[in-house]
Motif scaffolding. Structure first.
Motif, mmCIF file in Angstrom:
data_model
loop_
_atom_site.group_PDB
_atom_site.id
_atom_site.type_symbol
_atom_site.label_atom_id
_atom_site.label_comp_id
_atom_site.label_asym_id
_atom_site.label_seq_id
_atom_site.Cartn_x
_atom_site.Cartn_y
_atom_site.Cartn_z
ATOM 1 N N GLY A 162 -8.919 -18.191 -11.097
ATOM 2 C CA GLY A 162 -8.333 -17.452 -9.994
ATOM 3 C C GLY A 162 -8.588 -15.975 -10.179
ATOM 4 O O GLY A 162 -7.898 -15.322 -10.966
ATOM 5 N N TRP A 163 -9.597 -15.444 -9.480
ATOM 6 C CA TRP A 163 -9.958 -14.022 -9.614
ATOM 7 C C TRP A 163 -9.400 -13.294 -8.391
ATOM 8 O O TRP A 163 -10.029 -13.199 -7.361
ATOM 9 C CB TRP A 163 -11.469 -13.870 -9.697
ATOM 10 C CG TRP A 163 -11.917 -12.532 -10.203
ATOM 11 C CD1 TRP A 163 -12.121 -11.418 -9.456
ATOM 12 C CD2 TRP A 163 -12.209 -12.178 -11.556
ATOM 13 N NE1 TRP A 163 -12.517 -10.378 -10.251
ATOM 14 C CE2 TRP A 163 -12.590 -10.807 -11.549
ATOM 15 C CE3 TRP A 163 -12.184 -12.863 -12.764
ATOM 16 C CZ2 TRP A 163 -12.946 -10.144 -12.719
ATOM 17 C CZ3 TRP A 163 -12.535 -12.196 -13.926
ATOM 18 C CH2 TRP A 163 -12.910 -10.851 -13.896
ATOM 19 N N ALA B 29 -6.010 -3.074 -13.400
ATOM 20 C CA ALA B 29 -4.658 -3.519 -13.725
ATOM 21 C C ALA B 29 -4.206 -2.833 -15.010
ATOM 22 O O ALA B 29 -5.022 -2.438 -15.848
ATOM 23 C CB ALA B 29 -4.625 -5.037 -13.897
ATOM 24 N N ALA B 30 -2.898 -2.691 -15.163
ATOM 25 C CA ALA B 30 -2.311 -2.098 -16.360
ATOM 26 C C ALA B 30 -1.313 -3.077 -16.953
ATOM 27 O O ALA B 30 -1.095 -4.172 -16.433
ATOM 28 C CB ALA B 30 -1.637 -0.769 -16.016
ATOM 29 N N GLY C 53 -5.737 -9.653 -16.413
ATOM 30 C CA GLY C 53 -4.796 -10.765 -16.460
ATOM 31 C C GLY C 53 -5.475 -12.067 -16.828
ATOM 32 O O GLY C 53 -4.892 -12.916 -17.525
ATOM 33 N N PHE C 54 -6.723 -12.239 -16.379
ATOM 34 C CA PHE C 54 -7.476 -13.444 -16.721
ATOM 35 C C PHE C 54 -7.694 -13.524 -18.227
ATOM 36 O O PHE C 54 -7.471 -14.574 -18.848
ATOM 37 C CB PHE C 54 -8.818 -13.426 -15.979
ATOM 38 C CG PHE C 54 -9.777 -14.482 -16.413
ATOM 39 C CD1 PHE C 54 -9.446 -15.833 -16.343
ATOM 40 C CD2 PHE C 54 -11.032 -14.134 -16.890
ATOM 41 C CE1 PHE C 54 -10.350 -16.808 -16.751
ATOM 42 C CE2 PHE C 54 -11.932 -15.096 -17.285
ATOM 43 C CZ PHE C 54 -11.588 -16.430 -17.226
ATOM 44 N N GLU D 261 -3.150 -16.420 -23.850
ATOM 45 C CA GLU D 261 -1.828 -17.048 -23.854
ATOM 46 C C GLU D 261 -1.939 -18.550 -24.091
ATOM 47 O O GLU D 261 -1.098 -19.153 -24.744
ATOM 48 C CB GLU D 261 -1.112 -16.768 -22.536
ATOM 49 C CG GLU D 261 0.321 -17.292 -22.494
ATOM 50 C CD GLU D 261 1.026 -16.919 -21.209
ATOM 51 O OE1 GLU D 261 2.240 -17.194 -21.090
ATOM 52 O OE2 GLU D 261 0.381 -16.360 -20.303
ATOM 53 N N ARG D 262 -3.013 -19.149 -23.589
ATOM 54 C CA ARG D 262 -3.213 -20.585 -23.755
ATOM 55 C C ARG D 262 -3.975 -20.934 -25.026
ATOM 56 O O ARG D 262 -3.774 -22.004 -25.596
ATOM 57 C CB ARG D 262 -3.970 -21.130 -22.543
ATOM 58 C CG ARG D 262 -3.162 -21.090 -21.259
ATOM 59 C CD ARG D 262 -4.061 -21.145 -20.031
ATOM 60 N NE ARG D 262 -5.016 -22.250 -20.120
ATOM 61 C CZ ARG D 262 -6.164 -22.288 -19.468
ATOM 62 N NH1 ARG D 262 -6.520 -21.281 -18.690
ATOM 63 N NH2 ARG D 262 -6.970 -23.315 -19.602
#
Length: 285
Positions: A142-143, A239-240, A63-64, A70-71
């Motif tokens: 944020g991990w 994560a998926a 996600g990180f 995304e940014r």
């Protein structure tokens, strides 16, 4: 803000330079592959936490990485998340777990004392540019439930592997699945995890290396020559695409590969085996 980017210029490889935050530009046309521009970002961090929960060692990284895209490169990030890249729909990036070399080893505890490092890598410069652009305005990562404070971001160019050979040792487990088919090509079972040393593992790794080269439009003449070390079996939560991905089992390995230097360099910045975008198969620098 203490963060700064070392050696990052708009072309990524035009020579060493210390830049101010926000100085990264995306001097590219589309999302093209630039052979020989395979790089990693090494993020120096520290935290006030004393440990990471084991389920947060690798899982937050996916996600990180997508959050940075995304940014910093939203269209590219959305495309990779939706479709992957190239003829096989693979996602060409990887990352390490946060590593804290000075943390005292305690059984059953992932310690976070002292300075730490998180590495991100991709054979696609557009991915790395997007990450760097976002990191230039990221003071805290944020991990999972842990705040990692960013101290510095460095660019590490991949070795050129001019000899046509490379020895890679992974620092996160290599994950592979069997095909679930017999010698006649008929499915006889569901896909199952295949660990180093088990029948067919080398064949599956070889196929994965070929698909990675084809994904990037590189020479696919890369070969797995030898496996010189296999670590213990380990399982990590990952994560998926749609949330938690459960635990994936594998083992760290040391391997010798041969092939075109550009292809070896690309694998070095991507990872070994499957699930690299979930943190598996990360190659130590």
């Amino acid at each position: 803000m203490p963060t700064h980017v070392v050696g990052f210029v708009s072309s990524l490889c035009q020579g060493p330079l210390t830049t101010g935050l926000g100085a990264v530009t995306a001097a590219r046309a589309g999302f093209g592959i630039r052979v020989g521009w395979d790089v990693r970002l090494r993020i120096a961090v520290h935290t006030k936490a004393r440990k990471l929960e084991w389920d947060d060692v690798l899982a937050p990284g996916r996600g990180f990485c997508y959050g940075l895209l995304e940014r910093g490169a939203a269209d590219l990030g959305a495309r990779l998340h939706r479709d992957g890249w190239g003829p096989h729909g693979m996602v060409p990036f990887g990352y390490s777990a946060p590593v804290f070399p000075q943390a005292r080893r305690r059984r059953g505890v992932y310690g976070t004392h002292g300075p730490g490092v998180v590495e991100l890598g991709s054979p696609m410069p557009a991915v790395v540019e997007g990450w760097a652009a976002a990191l230039s305005a990221t003071p805290v990562i944020g991990w999972g439930a842990t705040a990692l404070f960013v101290d510095q971001v460095q660019v590490l160019e991949a070795p050129n592997f001019s000899s046509g050979r490379a020895s890679f040792r992974t620092v996160t487990p290599v994950v592979m699945k069997s095909s679930g088919r017999d010698d006649a090509g008929q499915r006889v079972q569901h896909q199952a995890w295949c660990l180093p040393g088990e029948p067919g593992w080398d064949v599956y790794v070889q196929g994965n290396l070929r698909r990675k080269a084809e994904t990037l439009g590189l020479d696919a003449g890369i070969m797995l020559e030898a496996v010189s070390w296999v670590g213990p079996k380990r399982s990590f939560a990952v994560a998926a695409a749609n949330g938690p991905g459960g635990k994936k089992p594998g083992a760290c390995v040391e391997v010798t590969l041969s092939g075109p230097p550009e292809t070896l360099s690309a694998v070095h910045s991507w990872g070994l085996g499957q699930a690299n975008a979930a943190g598996m198969g990360w190659i130590g620098a």
